[in-house]
Each structure stands twice: as C-alpha cells, then as structure tokens.
Design an enzyme around this catalytic site. Sequence first.
Site, PDB file in Angstrom:
ATOM      1  N   ALA A  11       0.859  -1.188   0.000  1.00 58.25           N
ATOM      2  CA  ALA A  11       0.000   0.000   0.000  1.00 58.25           C
ATOM      3  C   ALA A  11       0.893   1.236   0.000  1.00 58.25           C
ATOM      4  O   ALA A  11       2.003   1.201   0.546  1.00 58.25           O
ATOM      5  CB  ALA A  11      -0.899   0.000   1.241  1.00 58.25           C
ATOM      6  N   GLU A  74      -3.110  -5.675  -7.895  1.00 58.54           N
ATOM      7  CA  GLU A  74      -1.858  -6.420  -8.050  1.00 58.54           C
ATOM      8  C   GLU A  74      -1.989  -7.811  -7.417  1.00 58.54           C
ATOM      9  O   GLU A  74      -1.555  -8.807  -8.003  1.00 58.54           O
ATOM     10  CB  GLU A  74      -0.704  -5.666  -7.383  1.00 58.54           C
ATOM     11  CG  GLU A  74      -0.287  -4.412  -8.124  1.00 58.54           C
ATOM     12  CD  GLU A  74       0.672  -3.565  -7.321  1.00 58.54           C
ATOM     13  OE1 GLU A  74       1.766  -3.282  -7.844  1.00 58.54           O
ATOM     14  OE2 GLU A  74       0.349  -3.193  -6.172  1.00 58.54           O
TER      15      GLU A  74
END
Length: 156
Positions: A11, A74
């Site tokens: 993140a 992802e």
Amino acid sequence: MDAFDVYLVHAGEDGEPASCLASRLSERGLRVWFNSFTPGLRLRQQMEDGLRRSTFGAVLVTTALFKKKWAVEELDALMSLETTTDGVRIIPIWLGVSAKDVTELSPMMAARSAVRVHGFDEQSLRIAADETLEAVLRLAADRSPASDRERLDPGL
C-alpha cells in the site's frame, strides 16, 4: 527467463518500510520489482509487465493493503497468474498484523503460510528479508534451473 525474482506489492502508506524491504531483498541478491516505473509510460501496463516478468510476488500485508485499489488489483493479478502456472507465486509478509486482522481483511490470504514480523523497525525488516529469501529459495528449488538457484545461493 523472468526479469525479476520478486514483485513487491504494498500500500502507498507503507512505502517507507516497503522501500527498506526492497533494498534488503536486493542486498541479498534478489532482483526486485519495486515501483520500477518509467516516466511517460502507462502505470498499469508497467505494473502488469512487472507482474508477468516476476517469478514471485511478495505481498506486504498490513491493515492498509486491502484499502488500496492498486494493491488489491496487483494481488488479484498474482492470484490469477498463480492459477494458470505451476506452483506458488505469492509470498505473504505480515507486517504488524495479527492472524485475526488478516482473517478479517482476507480469509484467502490468512489461509497461506506467511513471513510474520511484528514491527516496522529496521530489525523486523531484516528478518522479513531473510525469511522472504528463504521462501524464494525453497519455492524456486523445484521450478528454476540450477543456474538461478546458484545465483541466489552461491553455497549450493
């Protein structure tokens, strides 16, 4: 041949520990895709190319990860690639999260064995890098040519 040993998913809020982890993995001989962007090119295409060209995806699992669109995409891509190729591709790295936290965030991720470290400090990130390297070596042993294994672990 893959261009990268590990694609590092994280993140944005975890950029500092992710960068430190990427550096530690590189110091241990791994080729790491970490925010490897070329200015002017489309981000999504670069990310997809990095994912395709990486043998493994190290996923930095924190409380912020599953709140981020790109990080979740992802991870989804890694899961998709894993189902269409032989063997494990995803190496979860639990950073400062408990089993309860991960189960609430992603029961599928909680079901996987993971590298687990409790803090974001330098020592924790060194441990995470060492354990991630060990996981890469174990997982690569069955699927990589001997030359790749020897590059990663010259003691072989």
